[in-house]
Structures are given as C-alpha cells and as structure tokens.
Design a protein around this motif. Sequence first.
Motif, PDB file in Angstrom:
ATOM      1  N   GLU A  34       0.829  -1.209   0.000  1.00 42.16           N
ATOM      2  CA  GLU A  34       0.000   0.000   0.000  1.00 42.16           C
ATOM      3  C   GLU A  34       0.859   1.253   0.000  1.00 42.16           C
ATOM      4  OE1 GLU A  34      -3.286   0.066  -0.628  1.00 42.16           O
ATOM      5  OE2 GLU A  34      -2.804  -2.054  -0.949  1.00 42.16           O
ATOM      6  N   ASP A  35       2.016   1.195   0.643  1.00 40.71           N
ATOM      7  CA  ASP A  35       2.933   2.339   0.591  1.00 40.71           C
ATOM      8  C   ASP A  35       3.358   2.615  -0.847  1.00 40.71           C
ATOM      9  OD1 ASP A  35       2.791   2.528   3.352  1.00 40.71           O
ATOM     10  OD2 ASP A  35       4.705   1.502   3.697  1.00 40.71           O
ATOM     11  N   VAL A  36       3.588   1.545  -1.611  1.00 39.57           N
ATOM     12  CA  VAL A  36       3.945   1.716  -3.024  1.00 39.57           C
ATOM     13  C   VAL A  36       2.780   2.339  -3.786  1.00 39.57           C
ATOM     14  CG1 VAL A  36       4.576   0.511  -5.154  1.00 39.57           C
ATOM     15  CG2 VAL A  36       5.593  -0.186  -2.971  1.00 39.57           C
ATOM     16  N   ALA A  37       1.573   1.856  -3.537  1.00 38.74           N
ATOM     17  CA  ALA A  37       0.403   2.427  -4.204  1.00 38.74           C
ATOM     18  C   ALA A  37       0.244   3.906  -3.871  1.00 38.74           C
ATOM     19  CB  ALA A  37      -0.853   1.652  -3.794  1.00 38.74           C
ATOM     20  N   GLN A  52      -0.632   6.455 -12.628  1.00 36.27           N
ATOM     21  CA  GLN A  52      -1.667   5.438 -12.552  1.00 36.27           C
ATOM     22  C   GLN A  52      -1.079   4.039 -12.680  1.00 36.27           C
ATOM     23  OE1 GLN A  52      -4.801   5.634 -11.658  1.00 36.27           O
ATOM     24  NE2 GLN A  52      -4.966   3.400 -11.846  1.00 36.27           N
ATOM     25  N   THR A  53      -0.074   3.907 -13.570  1.00 34.94           N
ATOM     26  CA  THR A  53       0.550   2.605 -13.793  1.00 34.94           C
ATOM     27  C   THR A  53       2.063   2.761 -13.870  1.00 34.94           C
ATOM     28  OG1 THR A  53       0.418   2.797 -16.206  1.00 34.94           O
ATOM     29  CG2 THR A  53      -1.453   1.741 -15.062  1.00 34.94           C
ATOM     30  N   ALA A  54       2.769   1.642 -13.713  1.00 36.55           N
ATOM     31  CA  ALA A  54       4.228   1.620 -13.824  1.00 36.55           C
ATOM     32  C   ALA A  54       4.685   0.182 -13.905  1.00 36.55           C
ATOM     33  CB  ALA A  54       4.883   2.316 -12.626  1.00 36.55           C
ATOM     34  N   VAL A  55       5.915   0.005 -14.336  1.00 33.91           N
ATOM     35  CA  VAL A  55       6.598  -1.275 -14.164  1.00 33.91           C
ATOM     36  C   VAL A  55       7.060  -1.335 -12.708  1.00 33.91           C
ATOM     37  CG1 VAL A  55       8.625  -2.646 -14.795  1.00 33.91           C
ATOM     38  CG2 VAL A  55       7.307  -1.441 -16.563  1.00 33.91           C
ATOM     39  N   ILE A  56       6.831  -2.449 -12.052  1.00 31.88           N
ATOM     40  CA  ILE A  56       7.202  -2.616 -10.652  1.00 31.88           C
ATOM     41  C   ILE A  56       8.354  -3.610 -10.577  1.00 31.88           C
ATOM     42  CG2 ILE A  56       6.396  -3.162  -8.336  1.00 31.88           C
ATOM     43  CD1 ILE A  56       4.893  -0.840  -9.630  1.00 31.88           C
ATOM     44  N   GLY A  57       9.456  -3.199  -9.958  1.00 34.49           N
ATOM     45  CA  GLY A  57      10.617  -4.072  -9.839  1.00 34.49           C
ATOM     46  C   GLY A  57      11.069  -4.173  -8.397  1.00 34.49           C
ATOM     47  N   GLY A  58      11.403  -5.374  -7.961  1.00 35.27           N
ATOM     48  CA  GLY A  58      11.853  -5.554  -6.590  1.00 35.27           C
ATOM     49  C   GLY A  58      12.875  -6.658  -6.465  1.00 35.27           C
ATOM     50  N   SER A  59      13.779  -6.482  -5.529  1.00 32.10           N
ATOM     51  CA  SER A  59      14.833  -7.454  -5.260  1.00 32.10           C
ATOM     52  C   SER A  59      14.654  -8.030  -3.865  1.00 32.10           C
ATOM     53  CB  SER A  59      16.203  -6.771  -5.370  1.00 32.10           C
ATOM     54  OG  SER A  59      17.235  -7.632  -4.940  1.00 32.10           O
ATOM     55  N   HIS A 113      -3.092  -4.733  -6.734  1.00 30.39           N
ATOM     56  CA  HIS A 113      -3.245  -3.605  -7.662  1.00 30.39           C
ATOM     57  C   HIS A 113      -2.821  -4.019  -9.070  1.00 30.39           C
ATOM     58  CE1 HIS A 113      -3.880  -0.805  -4.297  1.00 30.39           C
ATOM     59  NE2 HIS A 113      -2.904  -1.448  -3.684  1.00 30.39           N
ATOM     60  N   ALA A 114      -3.327  -5.136  -9.531  1.00 31.08           N
ATOM     61  CA  ALA A 114      -2.891  -5.685 -10.813  1.00 31.08           C
ATOM     62  C   ALA A 114      -3.070  -4.697 -11.963  1.00 31.08           C
ATOM     63  CB  ALA A 114      -3.648  -6.979 -11.106  1.00 31.08           C
ATOM     64  N   ALA A 115      -4.129  -3.926 -11.938  1.00 30.73           N
ATOM     65  CA  ALA A 115      -4.399  -2.991 -13.032  1.00 30.73           C
ATOM     66  C   ALA A 115      -3.370  -1.872 -13.118  1.00 30.73           C
ATOM     67  CB  ALA A 115      -5.801  -2.394 -12.873  1.00 30.73           C
ATOM     68  N   PRO A 156      -1.019 -17.819  -3.369  1.00 24.75           N
ATOM     69  CA  PRO A 156      -2.348 -17.921  -3.975  1.00 24.75           C
ATOM     70  C   PRO A 156      -2.608 -16.890  -5.076  1.00 24.75           C
ATOM     71  CG  PRO A 156      -2.506 -18.145  -1.599  1.00 24.75           C
ATOM     72  CD  PRO A 156      -1.097 -17.711  -1.889  1.00 24.75           C
ATOM     73  N   ALA A 157      -1.900 -15.770  -5.046  1.00 26.71           N
ATOM     74  CA  ALA A 157      -2.149 -14.718  -6.033  1.00 26.71           C
ATOM     75  C   ALA A 157      -1.489 -14.999  -7.375  1.00 26.71           C
ATOM     76  CB  ALA A 157      -1.644 -13.376  -5.494  1.00 26.71           C
ATOM     77  N   LEU A 158      -0.457 -15.825  -7.409  1.00 27.27           N
ATOM     78  CA  LEU A 158       0.359 -15.960  -8.610  1.00 27.27           C
ATOM     79  C   LEU A 158      -0.429 -16.470  -9.807  1.00 27.27           C
ATOM     80  CD1 LEU A 158       3.609 -17.468  -7.049  1.00 27.27           C
ATOM     81  CD2 LEU A 158       3.173 -15.090  -7.659  1.00 27.27           C
ATOM     82  N   ALA A 159      -1.328 -17.396  -9.565  1.00 24.28           N
ATOM     83  CA  ALA A 159      -2.070 -17.987 -10.678  1.00 24.28           C
ATOM     84  C   ALA A 159      -2.953 -16.972 -11.398  1.00 24.28           C
ATOM     85  CB  ALA A 159      -2.920 -19.152 -10.175  1.00 24.28           C
ATOM     86  N   GLY A 160      -3.265 -15.867 -10.761  1.00 27.93           N
ATOM     87  CA  GLY A 160      -4.118 -14.860 -11.372  1.00 27.93           C
ATOM     88  C   GLY A 160      -3.383 -13.762 -12.094  1.00 27.93           C
ATOM     89  N   PHE A 161      -2.046 -13.778 -12.070  1.00 28.31           N
ATOM     90  CA  PHE A 161      -1.291 -12.705 -12.714  1.00 28.31           C
ATOM     91  C   PHE A 161      -1.439 -12.786 -14.234  1.00 28.31           C
ATOM     92  CE2 PHE A 161       2.123 -11.827  -9.222  1.00 28.31           C
ATOM     93  CZ  PHE A 161       1.115 -11.410  -8.378  1.00 28.31           C
ATOM     94  N   LYS A 162      -1.755 -11.655 -14.857  1.00 33.74           N
ATOM     95  CA  LYS A 162      -1.897 -11.565 -16.308  1.00 33.74           C
ATOM     96  C   LYS A 162      -0.882 -10.611 -16.934  1.00 33.74           C
ATOM     97  CE  LYS A 162      -5.482 -14.251 -16.121  1.00 33.74           C
ATOM     98  NZ  LYS A 162      -5.347 -15.664 -16.541  1.00 33.74           N
ATOM     99  N   MET A 163      -0.131  -9.910 -16.102  1.00 33.97           N
ATOM    100  CA  MET A 163       0.831  -8.940 -16.627  1.00 33.97           C
ATOM    101  C   MET A 163       2.123  -9.659 -17.049  1.00 33.97           C
ATOM    102  SD  MET A 163       1.105  -9.408 -13.191  1.00 33.97           S
ATOM    103  CE  MET A 163      -0.016  -8.232 -12.448  1.00 33.97           C
ATOM    104  N   PRO A 164       2.922  -9.014 -17.936  1.00 35.58           N
ATOM    105  CA  PRO A 164       4.228  -9.583 -18.266  1.00 35.58           C
ATOM    106  C   PRO A 164       5.113  -9.619 -17.021  1.00 35.58           C
ATOM    107  CG  PRO A 164       3.615  -7.848 -19.810  1.00 35.58           C
ATOM    108  CD  PRO A 164       2.655  -7.771 -18.665  1.00 35.58           C
ATOM    109  N   VAL A 165       5.878 -10.703 -16.878  1.00 35.62           N
ATOM    110  CA  VAL A 165       6.734 -10.881 -15.712  1.00 35.62           C
ATOM    111  C   VAL A 165       8.113 -11.328 -16.168  1.00 35.62           C
ATOM    112  CG1 VAL A 165       7.069 -12.102 -13.526  1.00 35.62           C
ATOM    113  CG2 VAL A 165       4.750 -11.597 -14.308  1.00 35.62           C
ATOM    114  N   ARG A 166       9.123 -10.741 -15.587  1.00 35.34           N
ATOM    115  CA  ARG A 166      10.490 -11.229 -15.785  1.00 35.34           C
ATOM    116  C   ARG A 166      11.071 -11.577 -14.429  1.00 35.34           C
ATOM    117  NH1 ARG A 166      14.921  -9.151 -19.933  1.00 35.34           N
ATOM    118  NH2 ARG A 166      13.569 -10.499 -21.155  1.00 35.34           N
ATOM    119  N   ILE A 167      11.656 -12.769 -14.354  1.00 38.22           N
ATOM    120  CA  ILE A 167      12.245 -13.242 -13.099  1.00 38.22           C
ATOM    121  C   ILE A 167      13.726 -13.499 -13.326  1.00 38.22           C
ATOM    122  CG2 ILE A 167      12.245 -15.115 -11.407  1.00 38.22           C
ATOM    123  CD1 ILE A 167       9.251 -15.378 -11.931  1.00 38.22           C
TER     124      ILE A 167
END
Length: 256
Positions: free
Chosen positions: A81-84, A93-100, A114-116, A203-214
């Motif tokens: 929520e702090d990120v939001a 409104q939107t951005a690429v989100i990156g975290g280590s 906040h998938a949208a 539980p949230a991972l299966a619902g992700f529809k955005m592009p993801v790089r790992i």
Amino acid sequence: MATISSFQTRDNVKIVYELHGDPAAKDRVVLIHSLAMDHAYWRPVAERLVKAGACAVALDCRGHGGSGKPQGPYTAARFAEDVAELMDHLKWQTAVIGGSSMGGSVSIAFAARHAARVEGLTLIDTTAWYGEDAPKAWADRGNAAKTKGLASLIDFQLTRWFGDDFKTRHPEVSKACVDTFLKNDVDAYVATCNMLGSVDERPALAGFKMPVRIMVGEEDYATPPAMAPPSSAAPLKAFRPRQSRTATTRSVITTR
C-alpha cells in the motif's frame, strides 16, 4: 538528475523516495529494495533506466532508510500500500514494478492487490513464500540482531549478497551495503524479518496476467532458482533460462 523527496502515507508514516528522470516520461518504473537497504541500492539501475528514456523512483520502505519506523508488526500488504500511495503521490496510474529479495516479495504483494496498475513485473532473487521453516528462521535472524547487534550478522549477510568473485572485484559495493545495513533501526529490522517469515503470496500468482520477468542468481543461497515464483504460478510460461557462470535469467510471459 535525481531528487530526494518524501510524502506521508494515510497512516501518517513518512516515506522517502529518490526520483530519477522526467516524471512525465512515458515509461515509469518503481524500484523496491531488499531487506535493510534503502533507495540508494537502486541508483546504478535507475541511472541506466533514465538513459533509456524512463523515469524511475526508488523508495525507502517503511522501517528503512530515511522513512518512518513505526512500531510493528509489519506486513507485505502494508508495504504494498505504501507503493500504491507513492504512485498516487506522483500521479502515476501505472508503472513497471521491480523488486529485489524483500522488494520482490513486496512487488508480488502489490501486483496481487493492484494488478491494473502493473504494466510489468520484475522479480529479482525473490520468492512469494520462504518455506515452512520461514517463521522460525526469520525470527532467529531478528533475535540475533536484537541480542548480538546488527554487526554480528555482517559475515552472514555478505554470503547472501555477493559471490566471492564479486566481493573481490568490487569491495566498494560490499562496503556501501555494510554501511547501510549497520544504520538500520534494530526494532524495525526485527519487525521486517518477522514480516518476511510470514509472507505467503502464492495464492495470487495464478491470477497474474501482466508480463513478468524473473532473474535469479545461481549463487543466491537465500532464494535459489527453485524458489522463484513460476514454480507455483500455473499460468506463467517460462522460456529456457539464459545462463552464465554467475546468474540465471528467466524471461517469463503469461498465457492469455
């Protein structure tokens, strides 16, 4: 050019952030650091993003750096929520989100809520869940900091942060990370350790529809490739990893 600013969250915690580049740039990236680091962790990456025409913001998570250090408990959901609220503050409104590491867990928590708002997700040496023994393991680390001091964890941290070859070639980077680590507030560090021990965003991972790089380093002992989120994210289709001696990169897309 980078500027350091701050804002107050809805629960009245100051969040410090460093903004790189033009906030009106089309491409925008939010960068979330690992445990016990701060916004400076991302500075070399942010500078490269600006050269590529993007605007990047790196925050100090609550309990870290110059941000407020409220009493725990902390949760990944509150960090998300702090990120939001940071994005609201910047009028993004939107951005690429990156975290280590910790930042990756927070990024997953953000995407879950906040998938949208997520144009893409970059997860580096991280996981959605640290395993069944995580509560005790993280509590033990926090207790060590509390009883023996943060300095007692330096040797352990260095094995988690860097491979031996990198430490030899870049002692200045090791020193900078150690210096940042030792500045941490112990109570906030303990609260964050406990947060990581309890985080479970699987539980949230299966619902992700955005592009993801790992991206996972093969010498990463804390979150090795086997712990990377795709192992428990059914809709994510991983390409063959691009491997080097020191790192493994998985480019991941979603099946639509």
